[in-house]
Design an enzyme around this catalytic site. Structure first.
Site, PDB file in Angstrom:
ATOM      1  N   TYR A  32       0.857  -1.191   0.000  1.00 40.65           N
ATOM      2  CA  TYR A  32       0.000   0.000   0.000  1.00 40.65           C
ATOM      3  C   TYR A  32       0.887   1.232   0.000  1.00 40.65           C
ATOM      4  O   TYR A  32       1.876   1.325   0.739  1.00 40.65           O
ATOM      5  CB  TYR A  32      -0.892   0.042   1.253  1.00 40.65           C
ATOM      6  CG  TYR A  32      -1.650   1.352   1.357  1.00 40.65           C
ATOM      7  CD1 TYR A  32      -2.914   1.495   0.791  1.00 40.65           C
ATOM      8  CD2 TYR A  32      -1.078   2.461   1.987  1.00 40.65           C
ATOM      9  CE1 TYR A  32      -3.590   2.703   0.856  1.00 40.65           C
ATOM     10  CE2 TYR A  32      -1.746   3.680   2.056  1.00 40.65           C
ATOM     11  CZ  TYR A  32      -3.002   3.797   1.483  1.00 40.65           C
ATOM     12  OH  TYR A  32      -3.661   4.989   1.530  1.00 40.65           O
ATOM     13  N   GLU A  70      -3.670   7.499  -3.823  1.00 41.56           N
ATOM     14  CA  GLU A  70      -3.412   6.145  -3.318  1.00 41.56           C
ATOM     15  C   GLU A  70      -3.070   5.178  -4.430  1.00 41.56           C
ATOM     16  O   GLU A  70      -3.687   5.219  -5.501  1.00 41.56           O
ATOM     17  CB  GLU A  70      -4.681   5.587  -2.659  1.00 41.56           C
ATOM     18  CG  GLU A  70      -4.819   5.861  -1.210  1.00 41.56           C
ATOM     19  CD  GLU A  70      -6.035   5.120  -0.624  1.00 41.56           C
ATOM     20  OE1 GLU A  70      -6.092   4.983   0.586  1.00 41.56           O
ATOM     21  OE2 GLU A  70      -6.924   4.689  -1.381  1.00 41.56           O
TER      22      GLU A  70
END
Ligand code: GDP
Ligand code: MN
Length: 424
Positions: A113, A205
């Site tokens: 991530y 993101e």
């Protein structure tokens, strides 16, 4: 403002972040053709068909599927497009899918991530990374907070280097990356931070950022972004023309979009009392009072401090076009927005759309006497209109009038789940 994954991927690619090739399509036949194009141009054997909606968790809801042929791409595209997509983030009714991304499939060794957001406590942007990628980061934050690394960086000067190289390398080592992967991931981190600052993003993101399985060409594996989400600060869109044009109006609530054009802050809720208020604080207080007296607001609507008659009239149009609205409460503190402006807008709206539901008006402040005169004169044309003495009186009256059945339609279901405060 939000954009779709396929648009976010293009943006990442512009910043030199490696992204597998992909094609946006709107139908099953085009999905099949896209598969063939990827096959011919990039020797792709496996592709991934992905629903393009402004909601995450698509994988869990069946909105991300691997396909191995053009025919399979067609069938999967048909399946995804034919029904609303329900994911953990959409609510049970799901969302309509009109666009798909057909992208080259990737042989994943490990998912990470990577995100950039604003750290409100520190007052600066922060790079967030975790080796537990591909899953909801909120979940990781709750269960394994130690598995998330945060690297705040400075954005006060628009310099070339936003995230220092040593910071990026530190994060890459913490993620457990090795060899060539470190240099590649550090570049992705740096570029994501750069993009975040230059494009006035509020969130950027990559989940997951992946390291691919080793090949002869790439013994350390490639580092690729295979999902992307970028949200932008609405207040900065005036200087981000290239971003602004990428908005997808089909993803917006139509009445919220209409309100935005008139500079109104409007959020639809699930109750039955339409509210027209000026100032976010007063709007919150008004909603609280409605709840206190046993009903639920149908919306949050802040007409702003300097609302024009035109904008207020539009606000009434929006409120009254909502079938769930069984009564309207106007609560205005006239400061810059004068009470008589609001009163005139009420009269205009009444002439144009008509108030068939109870209307309770509480006005206070600048030009309140003129406003009261306008409303008193309009009473014969708007029989449902009542003036209230104060805020509590206003809330009591509107709730009472609705439950007394002064409306033409039966009382609606109440029970607002959304928090207007959180969304406002
Ligand atoms: P999201 O569920 O909306 O976040 O959609 P993602 O694009 O992140 O996809 C969800 C998951 O599908 C990823 O975490 C991967 O595990 C998997 N996935 C997506 N693309 C590929 C791919 O090209 N190859 C493989 N093997 N898995 C993929
Ligand atoms: Mn994802």
């Amino acid at each position: 403002m939000k954009i779709h994954e396929y648009q976010a991927r293009e943006l990442l690619a512009k910043y030199g972040i490696p992204v597998p090739p992909g094609i946006m399509v709107e139908g099953p036949d085009d999905a099949a053709r896209a598969f063939e194009t990827l096959q011919n141009r990039y020797r792709v054997k496996v592709a991934v068909v992905k629903a393009q909606v402004h909601a995450g968790g698509r994988g869990k809801g069946g909105g991300v599927k691997l396909v191995r042929s053009a025919e399979e791409a067609r069938q999967v595209a048909y399946q995804i497009l034919s029904k609303p997509l329900v994911t953990p983030q959409t609510g049970p009714q799901g969302v309509r899918v009109t666009r798909l991304l057909v992208a080259a499939g990737v042989d994943i060794a490990k998912e990470y991530y990577l995100g950039v957001a604003i750290d409100r406590a520190r007052g600066c942007p922060v790079l967030i990374a975790s080796a537990q990628g591909g899953v909801e980061i909120e979940q990781v934050a709750k269960e394994h907070p130690e598995a998330i690394f945060r690297e705040p960086f400075s954005a006060t000067e628009r310099t070339e280097v936003v995230l220092a190289p040593y910071q990026a390398r530190k994060v890459a080592y913490r993620l457990g990356l090795k060899g060539e992967q470190v240099r590649r991931a550090a570049k992705v981190m740096h570029q994501l931070c750069q993009l975040f600052v230059e494009k006035d993003a509020s969130l950027a993101e990559i989940n997951p950022l992946v390291v691919t399985k080793p090949t002869d060409e790439n013994p350390d594996g490639q580092v690729l972004a295979i999902d992307a989400k970028v949200n932008f600060d609405d207040n900065a869109l005036f200087r981000q023309e290239d971003i602004k044009v990428q908005a997808d109006p089909t993803e917006e609530d139509p009445s919220e979009a209409r309100a935005k054009r008139f500079g109104l802050s409007y959020i639809k809720l699930e109750g039955n009392i339409g509210c027209l208020v000026n100032g976010a604080g007063l709007a919150m207080a008004t909603m609280d009072l409605i709840k206190l007296h046993g009903a639920e607001p149908a919306n949050f609507l802040d007409v702003g401090g300097s609302a024009s008659e035109e904008a207020v009239t539009e606000a009434f149009r929006i409120i009254l076009s909502d079938k769930n609205v069984h009564g309207v409460l106007v609560n205005i503190f006239g400061g810059i927005a004068k009470c008589d402006t609001i009163a005139r807008a009420i009269v205009t709206a009444a002439k144009e759309v008509g108030f068939t539901v109870p209307l309770v008006v509480r006005l206070e402040g600048t030009n309140v006497e003129q406003a009261k005169k306008i409303l008193a004169e309009a009473q014969k044309d708007i029989p449902v209109l009542e003036s209230a003495l104060d805020l509590t009186d206003a809330a009591r009256r509107i709730v009472h009038n609705i439950s007394a059945g002064k409306t033409k339609t039966p009382a609606a279901k109440t029970g607002s789940k959304k928090s207007a405060a959180a969304r406002a």
